[in-house]
Design a protein around this motif. Structure first.
Motif, PDB file in Angstrom:
ATOM      1  N   GLY A  62     -10.267  -5.773  -3.245  1.00 26.45           N
ATOM      2  CA  GLY A  62      -8.658  -5.876  -3.639  1.00 26.45           C
ATOM      3  C   GLY A  62      -8.161  -4.635  -3.032  1.00 26.45           C
ATOM      4  O   GLY A  62      -8.976  -3.604  -2.746  1.00 26.45           O
ATOM      5  N   CYS A  64      -7.348  -2.633  -5.062  1.00 27.20           N
ATOM      6  CA  CYS A  64      -7.892  -1.845  -6.033  1.00 27.20           C
ATOM      7  C   CYS A  64      -9.193  -1.202  -5.740  1.00 27.20           C
ATOM      8  O   CYS A  64      -9.671  -0.037  -6.335  1.00 27.20           O
ATOM      9  N   PHE A  87      -2.415  -0.762  -4.318  1.00 27.64           N
ATOM     10  CA  PHE A  87      -2.592  -1.174  -5.806  1.00 27.64           C
ATOM     11  C   PHE A  87      -2.373   0.292  -6.707  1.00 27.64           C
ATOM     12  O   PHE A  87      -1.598   0.077  -7.804  1.00 27.64           O
ATOM     13  N   CYS A 170      -4.964 -10.169 -10.631  1.00 27.24           N
ATOM     14  CA  CYS A 170      -4.778  -9.713 -11.866  1.00 27.24           C
ATOM     15  C   CYS A 170      -3.352  -9.192 -12.170  1.00 27.24           C
ATOM     16  O   CYS A 170      -3.179  -8.441 -13.348  1.00 27.24           O
ATOM     17  N   GLN A 252      -9.857   0.080 -10.572  1.00 29.99           N
ATOM     18  CA  GLN A 252     -10.678  -0.442 -11.465  1.00 29.99           C
ATOM     19  C   GLN A 252     -11.018   0.484 -12.684  1.00 29.99           C
ATOM     20  O   GLN A 252     -11.645  -0.303 -13.448  1.00 29.99           O
ATOM     21  N   CYS A 298     -12.495  -5.369 -12.863  1.00 30.70           N
ATOM     22  CA  CYS A 298     -11.540  -6.324 -12.519  1.00 30.70           C
ATOM     23  C   CYS A 298     -11.591  -7.686 -13.564  1.00 30.70           C
ATOM     24  O   CYS A 298     -12.818  -8.157 -13.812  1.00 30.70           O
ATOM     25  N   PRO A 299     -10.492  -7.828 -14.086  1.00 29.93           N
ATOM     26  CA  PRO A 299     -10.669  -8.654 -15.215  1.00 29.93           C
ATOM     27  C   PRO A 299     -11.232 -10.162 -14.727  1.00 29.93           C
ATOM     28  O   PRO A 299     -11.678 -10.998 -15.394  1.00 29.93           O
TER      29      PRO A 299
END
Ligand code: SF4
Length: 345
Positions: A62, A64, A87, A170, A252, A298-299
């Protein structure tokens, strides 16, 4: 320029403009696996402009996950990152994000009659999409309006959501901005993104995948995930030694959150260590010293990757349930569920 098979548009003129403004000498090019066929195009532009080009072979998940450390290691002046939008608010070196859009709306528009059929019974629909489909959202919204629906496209929100209706795995703040005024959501792009919307909203979510021509309500999948997650919370409660995972990926890294979680867990009788890593891998989770883990990276690792791990990998919100600070009903279907900040309770 349009790339052959998957027809993603890479605007080479933006690369030219960026080179004019940054005047780089050496650039690291980074793309996720599915968009690596964009790399030769970008290298061509860089070669033509006399800029030394290097290619990152590390996975990227991502915006991120930008290869800042690699760029520094090779003394690059900047990064061209393909496939995701920005991000973080800032980076230590210039980065050009090229999201890449699908050039042809036809696969999406072809699905409209099927979507209209599935939406029967609803009148107000919220619309969102992965970044690659955002340019075609308004056309798709018109199709639904022509069929009699009232349609709201999620707003641009904060620094991460730079296109109307854009969703990240997310971050569903664009959908949340219209949630109060819609009966259900349609999320275009992937089941992954639609499932995330289903986890943070109490509205039904219809996943629309133009590439595979599928349209699926997410209810069953959301219920299944919640039941698996609740079982993991139960197992976590029986654990004592907890590893709190912190990723060093730029977007992250949540060290402050990890410290708060450590202190909370210790106050509730757990032993907790903070573990620093880049990728969250099976060998890390198999580490015998820990009975369970908390995920501050990362969730979505706790959702999509939990099956690969033999031990619970809880989200911060789930930890709050495990220690009795929040009730399960207070996190499911809410923004807090995938959130990487702790509520004041
Ligand atoms: S879902 Fe995970 S990989 Fe995707 S942007 Fe968010 S933190 Fe990064």
């Amino acid at each position: 320029m349009v790339l052959g098979s998957n027809e993603v548009v890479v605007p080479t003129e933006r690369i030219e403009e960026w080179i004019d403004s940054v005047k780089p000498r050496r650039i690291l090019v980074q793309a996720p696996l599915g968009l690596r066929n964009a790399i030769p195009l970008i290298i061509n532009v860089l070669d033509r402009r006399g800029v030394e080009a290097y290619v990152s072979m590390s996975p990227t998940w991502g915006g991120c996950d930008v290869a800042v450390r690699e760029a520094r290691d090779i003394d690059a002046d900047g990064i061209i990152h393909v496939g995701h939008t920005q991000f973080l608010a800032s980076h230590p070196l210039p980065i050009l994000f090229i999201e890449g859009w699908y050039s042809d709306p036809e696969p999406l528009l072809r699905l409209a009659p099927k979507v209209v059929e599935l939406l029967r019974g609803y009148s107000k629909v919220g619309l969102g999409a992965t970044v690659q489909w955002t340019t075609h959202l308004s056309k798709f919204a018109d199709e639904l309006r022509n069929a009699g629906f009232s349609v709201l496209i999620g707003a641009q929100e904060g620094i991460r959501i730079i296109h109307s209706g854009q969703v990240l795995g997310c971050d569903y703040s664009s959908l949340k901005s219209v949630e109060g005024n819609v009966d259900c959501f349609v999320v275009i792009g992937s089941v992954f993104h639609a499932l995330g919307a289903g986890l943070v909203s109490d509205r039904r979510v219809l996943s629309v995948e133009p590439e595979s021509q599928r349209a699926t309500w997410m209810d069953d999948m959301v219920r299944k995930i919640y039941s698996q997650r609740y079982a993991n919370i139960r197992r976590f409660k029986e654990s004592r030694r907890i590893g709190i995972i912190v990723s060093v990926k730029p977007g992250q890294m949540h060290l402050g959150l990890a410290r708060k979680l450590k202190s909370l867990l210790e106050r509730h009788g757990y032993d907790a260590d903070i573990l620093i890593t880049d990728e969250v891998s099976e060998p890390l989770i198999m580490e015998s010293r820990y009975d369970a883990y908390v995920n501050t990276a990362c969730p979505r690792l706790s959702i999509e990757d939990q099956a690969r791990f033999s031990k619970p990998l809880l989200l911060p919100s789930e930890v709050m349930v495990a220690i009795g600070r929040l009730k399960w009903e207070e996190i499911i279907g809410k923004k807090i569920y995938l959130s990487l900040s702790l509520p004041e309770v």
